[in-house]
Enzyme design. Structure first.
Site, PDB file in Angstrom:
ATOM      1  N   GLU A 109       0.639  -1.621  -0.669  1.00 30.55           N
ATOM      2  CA  GLU A 109      -0.189  -0.121  -0.082  1.00 30.55           C
ATOM      3  C   GLU A 109       0.962   1.025   0.279  1.00 30.55           C
ATOM      4  O   GLU A 109       2.195   1.129   0.487  1.00 30.55           O
ATOM      5  CB  GLU A 109      -1.196   0.162   1.031  1.00 30.55           C
ATOM      6  CG  GLU A 109      -2.187  -0.911   0.895  1.00 30.55           C
ATOM      7  CD  GLU A 109      -3.243  -0.685   2.181  1.00 30.55           C
ATOM      8  OE1 GLU A 109      -4.286  -0.525   2.509  1.00 30.55           O
ATOM      9  OE2 GLU A 109      -2.556  -0.551   3.409  1.00 30.55           O
ATOM     10  N   CYS A 141       1.779  -2.325  16.629  1.00 31.39           N
ATOM     11  CA  CYS A 141       1.353  -2.150  15.279  1.00 31.39           C
ATOM     12  C   CYS A 141       1.231  -3.635  13.942  1.00 31.39           C
ATOM     13  O   CYS A 141       1.871  -4.320  14.809  1.00 31.39           O
ATOM     14  CB  CYS A 141       3.016  -2.142  14.330  1.00 31.39           C
ATOM     15  SG  CYS A 141       3.367  -2.086  12.667  1.00 31.39           S
ATOM     16  N   SER A 216      11.194   7.058   8.196  1.00 34.82           N
ATOM     17  CA  SER A 216      10.742   6.347   9.451  1.00 34.82           C
ATOM     18  C   SER A 216      11.243   4.935   9.858  1.00 34.82           C
ATOM     19  O   SER A 216      11.862   4.248   9.292  1.00 34.82           O
ATOM     20  CB  SER A 216       9.274   6.387   9.279  1.00 34.82           C
ATOM     21  OG  SER A 216       9.039   6.407  11.293  1.00 34.82           O
ATOM     22  N   SER A 239      10.969   5.869  15.772  1.00 36.32           N
ATOM     23  CA  SER A 239       9.724   5.738  15.740  1.00 36.32           C
ATOM     24  C   SER A 239      10.340   5.239  18.004  1.00 36.32           C
ATOM     25  O   SER A 239      11.092   4.385  18.367  1.00 36.32           O
ATOM     26  CB  SER A 239       9.409   4.741  15.644  1.00 36.32           C
ATOM     27  OG  SER A 239       8.675   4.778  14.210  1.00 36.32           O
ATOM     28  N   LEU A 240       9.830   6.176  18.713  1.00 39.02           N
ATOM     29  CA  LEU A 240      10.556   5.741  19.537  1.00 39.02           C
ATOM     30  C   LEU A 240       9.255   5.113  21.228  1.00 39.02           C
ATOM     31  O   LEU A 240      10.261   4.146  21.828  1.00 39.02           O
ATOM     32  CB  LEU A 240      11.016   7.391  21.023  1.00 39.02           C
ATOM     33  CG  LEU A 240      11.828   7.772  21.580  1.00 39.02           C
ATOM     34  CD1 LEU A 240      13.134   7.067  21.347  1.00 39.02           C
ATOM     35  CD2 LEU A 240      12.354   8.424  22.619  1.00 39.02           C
ATOM     36  N   HIS A 241       8.018   6.086  21.407  1.00 37.67           N
ATOM     37  CA  HIS A 241       7.865   5.564  22.179  1.00 37.67           C
ATOM     38  C   HIS A 241       7.619   4.932  23.008  1.00 37.67           C
ATOM     39  O   HIS A 241       6.676   5.042  23.909  1.00 37.67           O
ATOM     40  CB  HIS A 241       7.004   4.059  21.277  1.00 37.67           C
ATOM     41  CG  HIS A 241       6.797   4.171  19.462  1.00 37.67           C
ATOM     42  ND1 HIS A 241       5.969   5.381  18.858  1.00 37.67           N
ATOM     43  CD2 HIS A 241       6.801   3.531  18.197  1.00 37.67           C
ATOM     44  CE1 HIS A 241       5.795   5.102  17.795  1.00 37.67           C
ATOM     45  NE2 HIS A 241       6.322   4.348  17.490  1.00 37.67           N
ATOM     46  N   ASN A 315      -3.716   4.084  16.287  1.00 36.51           N
ATOM     47  CA  ASN A 315      -4.604   3.173  15.663  1.00 36.51           C
ATOM     48  C   ASN A 315      -5.327   2.256  15.750  1.00 36.51           C
ATOM     49  O   ASN A 315      -4.224   0.933  15.890  1.00 36.51           O
ATOM     50  CB  ASN A 315      -4.482   3.646  14.550  1.00 36.51           C
ATOM     51  CG  ASN A 315      -5.270   3.311  13.412  1.00 36.51           C
ATOM     52  OD1 ASN A 315      -6.682   3.364  13.573  1.00 36.51           O
ATOM     53  ND2 ASN A 315      -4.796   3.341  12.124  1.00 36.51           N
ATOM     54  N   CYS A 358      -0.244   7.370   7.616  1.00 35.70           N
ATOM     55  CA  CYS A 358       0.471   6.675   6.937  1.00 35.70           C
ATOM     56  C   CYS A 358       1.470   5.677   7.995  1.00 35.70           C
ATOM     57  O   CYS A 358       0.701   5.658   9.477  1.00 35.70           O
ATOM     58  CB  CYS A 358       2.406   7.080   6.480  1.00 35.70           C
ATOM     59  SG  CYS A 358       2.708   8.313   5.019  1.00 35.70           S
TER      60      CYS A 358
HETATM   61  N1  SAH Z   1       9.018   1.172  10.325  1.00 36.29           N
HETATM   62  C1  SAH Z   1       9.117   1.803  10.913  1.00 36.29           C
HETATM   63  C2  SAH Z   1       8.623   2.999   9.649  1.00 36.29           C
HETATM   64  C3  SAH Z   1       6.817   2.386   9.536  1.00 36.29           C
HETATM   65  S1  SAH Z   1       6.239   2.478  11.103  1.00 36.29           S
HETATM   66  C4  SAH Z   1       8.588   2.772  11.571  1.00 36.29           C
HETATM   67  O1  SAH Z   1       8.124   2.002  12.683  1.00 36.29           O
HETATM   68  O2  SAH Z   1       9.294   3.919  12.067  1.00 36.29           O
HETATM   69  C5  SAH Z   1       5.706   4.484  11.065  1.00 36.29           C
HETATM   70  C6  SAH Z   1       5.300   4.453  12.187  1.00 36.29           C
HETATM   71  O3  SAH Z   1       3.911   4.060  12.424  1.00 36.29           O
HETATM   72  C7  SAH Z   1       5.647   4.415  13.683  1.00 36.29           C
HETATM   73  O4  SAH Z   1       6.482   5.711  14.227  1.00 36.29           O
HETATM   74  C8  SAH Z   1       5.350   3.220  13.510  1.00 36.29           C
HETATM   75  O5  SAH Z   1       5.872   3.085  15.182  1.00 36.29           O
HETATM   76  C9  SAH Z   1       3.633   3.781  13.817  1.00 36.29           C
HETATM   77  N2  SAH Z   1       2.630   3.424  14.201  1.00 36.29           N
HETATM   78  C10 SAH Z   1       2.606   1.524  14.175  1.00 36.29           C
HETATM   79  N3  SAH Z   1       1.428   0.897  14.821  1.00 36.29           N
HETATM   80  C11 SAH Z   1       0.649   1.882  14.990  1.00 36.29           C
HETATM   81  C12 SAH Z   1      -0.370   2.301  14.989  1.00 36.29           C
HETATM   82  N4  SAH Z   1      -0.942   0.950  15.048  1.00 36.29           N
HETATM   83  N5  SAH Z   1      -1.326   3.557  15.019  1.00 36.29           N
HETATM   84  C13 SAH Z   1       0.356   4.486  15.574  1.00 36.29           C
HETATM   85  N6  SAH Z   1       0.650   4.759  15.250  1.00 36.29           N
HETATM   86  C14 SAH Z   1       0.962   3.137  14.718  1.00 36.29           C
HETATM   87 FE1  SF4 Z   2       4.934  -2.280  12.734  1.00 41.38          FE
HETATM   88 FE2  SF4 Z   2       7.284   0.141  11.788  1.00 41.38          FE
HETATM   89 FE3  SF4 Z   2       7.421  -1.951  13.906  1.00 41.38          FE
HETATM   90 FE4  SF4 Z   2       7.401  -2.853  11.286  1.00 41.38          FE
HETATM   91  S1  SF4 Z   2       8.773  -1.408  12.270  1.00 41.38           S
HETATM   92  S2  SF4 Z   2       6.391  -3.736  12.893  1.00 41.38           S
HETATM   93  S3  SF4 Z   2       6.420  -1.282  10.748  1.00 41.38           S
HETATM   94  S4  SF4 Z   2       6.028   0.132  13.990  1.00 41.38           S
END
Ligand code: SAH
Ligand code: SF4
Length: 386
Positions: A109, A141, A216, A239-241, A315, A358
């Site tokens: 996608e 995710c 990212s 992506s710190l979180h 999400n 995204c």
């Molecule tokens: N794999 C890479 C890029 C794709 S994910 C990464 O993890 O950075 C893009 C962003 O969406 C990342 O910050 C990821 O943590 C976030 N993401 C993943 N699942 C999500 C969800 N269910 N709700 C909101 N953001 C999410």
């Molecule tokens: Fe999802 Fe990005 Fe983690 Fe892969 S690295 S599982 S795309 S949040």
């Protein structure tokens, strides 16, 4: 014979498609080498680049300023594969989602975003997938739950842009920004990612500036370092979180391999090498990582970095214990981070925000397709890739 298929296959072993050279997977310099092998002047490579990326034709037969003999030669030794648009696109305000099928049948996608204030009129941003599935297994995710099916080749990333650009050509609109924030971990597919970026960036082709390309990553530290060494002014989002290893280990298995201290050190290297502000994404999970104490720790952790914190409303995907943080908690967290002196925004969920669509692309189709697929490339060891 000069330019016989076997010789070409030997020259471009990693860029063959159905036994012929895939011109869409070649860097401009390689296209020059390719036309030389066919006994042609390097100028032909410039012509090919214009046909592929500026006029965006899909067949050699349409390249009308090439001689018939050269076109026939191209037909014999080279191919121009393309992604197949698999389903009607889904639109939501200013964002449109595209589901593509790759030549091997795997779906991916991409998302097109328009009317972003900072891009200017007629300028679009596109969010690209970099892999089919993802090996990183982040707890929150949906992509992580699929496992990795395979890396995308460079041309499969570039073709997402080409296909979307073709659809807006008639309106005079242009893809001006690219973000690798769709499905997959881009830095786990390092070599192909850089190849795609160089193709997207080339001045004779699409000409998308490095400053307008964002990656990212979940934190593949050796790849961040390798990227820093290249000194390209690409935008990097982390992506710190979480602000503690204990929690991040749980949310993002990649942290067990490269912890927060190592990740932040690589970010400092990246910033020193490129001069670019770092973006830190922080998905807000109720009662998990959204306390004011976490906000204070975040400020401490990012001290000394020029940064932007982007809070992302989670999400919901199927998960027994996560809930999204309330708007009030998100706002309180944001204010606390701002009071600590950091820039902090909240990602808007629908419509015009660049990242809105995204990161969490819907995976219904992908699930259906890869549900029973082998996961041979799944690598819990989290290698830096390519
Ligand atoms: N794999 C890479 C890029 C794709 S994910 C990464 O993890 O950075 C893009 C962003 O969406 C990342 O910050 C990821 O943590 C976030 N993401 C993943 N699942 C999500 C969800 N269910 N709700 C909101 N953001 C999410
Ligand atoms: Fe999802 Fe990005 Fe983690 Fe892969 S690295 S599982 S795309 S949040």
């Amino acid at each position: 014979m000069v330019g016989c298929p076997e010789e070409l296959a030997r020259a471009f072993p990693d860029h063959l498609h159905e036994g012929k050279v895939n011109l869409k997977d070649l860097l401009p310099s390689e296209l020059e080498a390719f036309v030389r092998l066919l006994g042609q002047s390097p100028y032909r490579a410039r012509q090919l680049i214009r046909w592929l990326y500026v006029r965006r034709v899909g067949a050699f037969a349409d390249m009308t300023d090439l001689s018939r003999a050269f076109r026939e030669l191209l037909e014999a030794v080279a191919v121009l594969p393309s992604l197949h648009l698999a389903s009607p696109q889904e639109s939501l305000q200013d964002t449109t989602k595209f589901l593509f099928t790759l030549p091997d049948g795997n779906p991916i996608e991409s998302v097109r975003m328009r009317y972003l204030e900072h891009l200017g009129p007629g300028r679009l941003a596109v969010c690209l997938s970099s892999q089919v599935g993802c090996a990183m297994g982040c707890e929150f995710c949906a992509s992580g739950k699929l496992g990795l099916v395979r890396n995308l080749q460079a041309w499969e990333m570039v073709d997402q842009v080409l296909a979307i650009q073709r659809r807006v050509d008639a309106r005079g609109e242009r893809v001006a920004n690219v973000v690798f924030m769709g499905i997959g971990e881009p830095l786990h597919n390092f070599r192909n990612l850089l190849r795609a970026i160089r193709i997207l960036n080339h001045g004779d082709g699409l000409g998308i500036g490095m400053r307008h390309i964002a990656i990212s990553t979940s934190g593949v530290v050796p790849a961040i370092r390798r990227l820093a060494e290249k000194r390209l002014p690409l935008k990097l989002a982390i992506s710190l979180h979480a602000t503690r290893d204990e929690l991040r280990d749980r949310l993002m298995p990649v942290n067990r391999r490269w912890n927060l201290a190592e990740l932040l050190a690589s970010c400092r290297e990246y910033q020193a090498a490129t001069g670019r502000r770092m973006t830190f994404e922080y998905v807000m999970l109720d009662g998990v990582n959204d306390s004011l104490e976490e906000a204070d720790r975040l400020v401490e952790l990012l001290g000394g970095l020029r940064s932007l914190v982007n809070l992302i409303p989670w999400n919901p995907v199927d998960h027994p214990s996560f809930r999204r943080s309330s708007k009030i908690r998100v706002r309180a967290f944001q204010e606390r981070v701002q009071q600590g002196g950091l820039r902090c925004t909240v990602r808007r969920e629908k419509g015009s925000d660049i990242d809105a669509a995204c990161g969490q692309l819907r995976l219904r189709e992908i699930r259906r397709h890869v549900g029973a697929a082998p996961r041979a490339e799944n690598t819990p060891a989290f290698s830096a890739g390519g």
